[in-house]
Scaffold this motif. Structure first.
Motif, mmCIF file in Angstrom:
data_model
loop_
_atom_site.group_PDB
_atom_site.id
_atom_site.type_symbol
_atom_site.label_atom_id
_atom_site.label_comp_id
_atom_site.label_asym_id
_atom_site.label_seq_id
_atom_site.Cartn_x
_atom_site.Cartn_y
_atom_site.Cartn_z
ATOM 1 N N LEU A 1 29.428 -26.078 25.980
ATOM 2 C CA LEU A 1 30.047 -25.291 24.778
ATOM 3 C C LEU A 1 30.039 -24.118 24.847
ATOM 4 N N THR A 2 31.247 -23.180 24.860
ATOM 5 C CA THR A 2 31.182 -21.943 25.418
ATOM 6 C C THR A 2 31.455 -21.037 24.262
ATOM 7 N N ASN A 3 30.872 -19.754 24.252
ATOM 8 C CA ASN A 3 31.152 -18.634 23.414
ATOM 9 C C ASN A 3 30.691 -19.060 22.148
ATOM 10 N N VAL A 4 29.219 -19.170 21.903
ATOM 11 C CA VAL A 4 28.651 -19.719 20.450
ATOM 12 C C VAL A 4 27.281 -18.425 20.604
ATOM 13 N N ARG A 5 27.162 -18.171 19.283
ATOM 14 C CA ARG A 5 25.784 -17.336 19.222
ATOM 15 C C ARG A 5 24.716 -18.078 18.464
ATOM 16 N N PRO A 6 23.817 -18.465 19.353
ATOM 17 C CA PRO A 6 22.724 -19.415 18.862
ATOM 18 C C PRO A 6 21.777 -18.392 17.971
ATOM 19 N N TRP A 7 21.502 -18.839 16.843
ATOM 20 C CA TRP A 7 20.840 -18.023 15.609
ATOM 21 C C TRP A 7 21.270 -16.510 15.423
ATOM 22 N N GLY A 8 22.509 -16.522 16.014
ATOM 23 C CA GLY A 8 23.211 -15.164 15.712
ATOM 24 C C GLY A 8 22.962 -14.151 16.847
ATOM 25 N N SER A 9 22.561 -14.699 17.926
ATOM 26 C CA SER A 9 22.342 -13.776 19.212
ATOM 27 C C SER A 9 23.801 -13.409 19.687
ATOM 28 N N ALA A 10 23.671 -12.816 20.854
ATOM 29 C CA ALA A 10 24.625 -12.578 21.708
ATOM 30 C C ALA A 10 25.342 -14.007 22.249
ATOM 31 N N PRO A 11 26.709 -13.934 22.444
ATOM 32 C CA PRO A 11 27.352 -15.055 22.850
ATOM 33 C C PRO A 11 26.703 -15.515 24.225
ATOM 34 N N ARG A 12 26.600 -17.191 24.169
ATOM 35 C CA ARG A 12 26.177 -17.761 24.988
ATOM 36 C C ARG A 12 26.965 -18.920 25.165
ATOM 37 N N ASP A 13 26.843 -19.528 26.661
ATOM 38 C CA ASP A 13 27.379 -20.852 26.876
ATOM 39 C C ASP A 13 26.303 -21.831 27.009
ATOM 40 N N LEU A 14 26.504 -23.046 26.296
ATOM 41 C CA LEU A 14 25.421 -24.022 26.336
ATOM 42 C C LEU A 14 26.052 -25.126 27.283
ATOM 43 N N VAL A 15 25.093 -25.557 28.187
ATOM 44 C CA VAL A 15 25.598 -26.738 29.000
ATOM 45 C C VAL A 15 24.862 -27.807 28.705
#
Length: 402
Positions: free
Chosen positions: A13-27
């Motif tokens: 799951l690419t380019n999301v902001r967990p809890w409003g943080s900087a963009p992350r990818d979730l594997v």
């Protein structure tokens, strides 16, 4: 791109902001969050979904629901009966058969509403009484199976009409416990059964013999409610059931003087009791800061949704979190984020998860929405653009996919 990866598949799951943080990818691997990395750095050779920079939150946990009693998806039912606990019980018993409660169609419908709003786990009370027997338990289990595991459902066999005053109900609760429900319930031992000792004797006996948990609805207010909290805490410690007992509602705790609240908070904490609330409008707030700081687990729930107790509710736990924030006069961004955590990460124990968050090792229950940050999401409750449960897409653009 595959929307519903199988149990052995991998999804990024690419380019999301967990809890409003900087963009992350979730594997995500085998339904679990395997890794969280800086956006654009994950190996996306495998199946992937673009999160488009949306805010990501953990799936919501509904710690107190009654999914067997809803008439969701059926014609509108006018509110009726006397507006008291006893009056609502009598009204429900007199009219539930008319509306086919419980039934598979409405139970599936309300669970799909939960999914639509991002709830991926629910702890539902299910009526067990002389009229319905264990049929409600069977209906809810069938409804959960019909959704193919998209939403985790734990069951509390609940004696809505009382325990001691209805001979035979204890036997039904015993049967439900033997049949594998997670918890058995109780209700207002003093005012409904008018025999708190007998009700608690019966419930704790079943729970200790079968290894179930207990969840006791406590509507009684002021010192009558406080007295029952004390009894429940004493029984919990005596039975060695710390960490396995929940008090639901517990309106009295918000009605008592500050000094009395402090006493009860300490007692509840010492007994390892959890607390579930639906943040009811018109009731005094709980001493939540003291409960939070002491470490009492607190969960939020929707209670009934469009049932014979109330016409209100739409299954959106984020709106319940908003009610909780308003009721407890939360204002700062940190406080508002805590209200959302109560509806998600802090409720992990209510559905027996060691962790429920956007962290490696946690189940991949993820909600994406178009919001600037967590407080913005709490205030607006925007559409859930994507909901994943166990790494599988179960809602897209606000529409359940199961």
């Amino acid at each position: 791109m595959t929307d519903a990866p199988g149990p052995e598949s991998e999804l990024t799951l690419t380019n999301v902001r967990p809890w409003g943080s900087a963009p992350r990818d979730l594997v995500l691997r085998d339904g679990i969050i395997a890794a969280i990395v800086q956006a654009g750095t994950a190996d996306t050779a495998e199946t992937h979904l673009d999160g488009h920079g949306l805010l990501a939150l953990p799936g919501f946990v509904n710690a107190h629901a009654h999914v067997d009693k809803s008439w969701w998806g059926q014609p509108w039912v006018p509110y009726g009966g006397e507006p008291t606990t006893q009056g609502r019980i009598a009204h429900e018993r007199a009219h539930r058969d008319t509306y086919g409660i419980p039934n598979l169609h409405s139970t599936v419908a309300v669970l799909r509403e939960f999914l639509r709003h991002g709830t991926t786990a629910v702890r539902s009370h299910v009526d067990v009484d002389l009229g319905v027997g264990l049929r409600g338990v069977e209906v809810v289990r069938e409804a959960a199976a019909a959704l193919d595991g998209a939403i985790d459902v734990e069951l509390v066999a609940f004696p809505q009409d009382g325990v001691i005053r209805r001979p035979g109900v204890l036997d039904l609760l015993d049967q439900a416990a033997a049949a594998g429900v997670t918890s058995i319930g109780g209700i207002d031992p003093a005012s409904i059964d008018r025999d708190p000792v007998a009700q608690l004797d019966g419930l704790f006996d079943i729970a200790t013999r079968h290894g179930t948990e207990l969840d006791i609805h406590l509507h009684d207010g002021d010192e009558l409610g406080a007295f029952q909290v004390e009894l429940i805490a004493e029984r919990t410690q005596h039975a060695g059931m710390q960490g396995r007992v929940t008090i639901s509602h517990g309106f009295a705790l918000g009605q008592l003087p500050r000094s009395r609240q402090v006493e009860l908070v300490e007692l509840v904490h010492a007994a390892g009791i959890s607390w579930a609330t639906v943040a009811p409008v018109g009731h005094p707030p709980l001493p939540w800061p003291a409960m939070r700081d002491t470490g009492i687990p607190l969960g939020l729930g929707t209670d009934g949704i469009r049932d014979l107790w109330s016409p209100y509710g739409d299954g959106d736990l984020l709106r319940v979190a908003n009610d909780f924030a308003r009721l407890h006069r939360l204002r700062t961004d940190a406080e508002l984020a805590q209200a959302v955590a109560v509806a998600s990460t802090r409720a992990a124990g209510f559905v027996h998860r060691p962790a429920h968050d956007l962290t490696p090792g946690a189940r991949a229950d993820i909600v994406l929405m178009d919001a600037e940050n967590v407080p913005d999401a709490l205030m607006r409750a925007p559409r859930r653009e994507l909901v994943l449960a166990g790494g599988r897409v179960v809602t897209r653009s606000g529409t359940p996919q199961v």
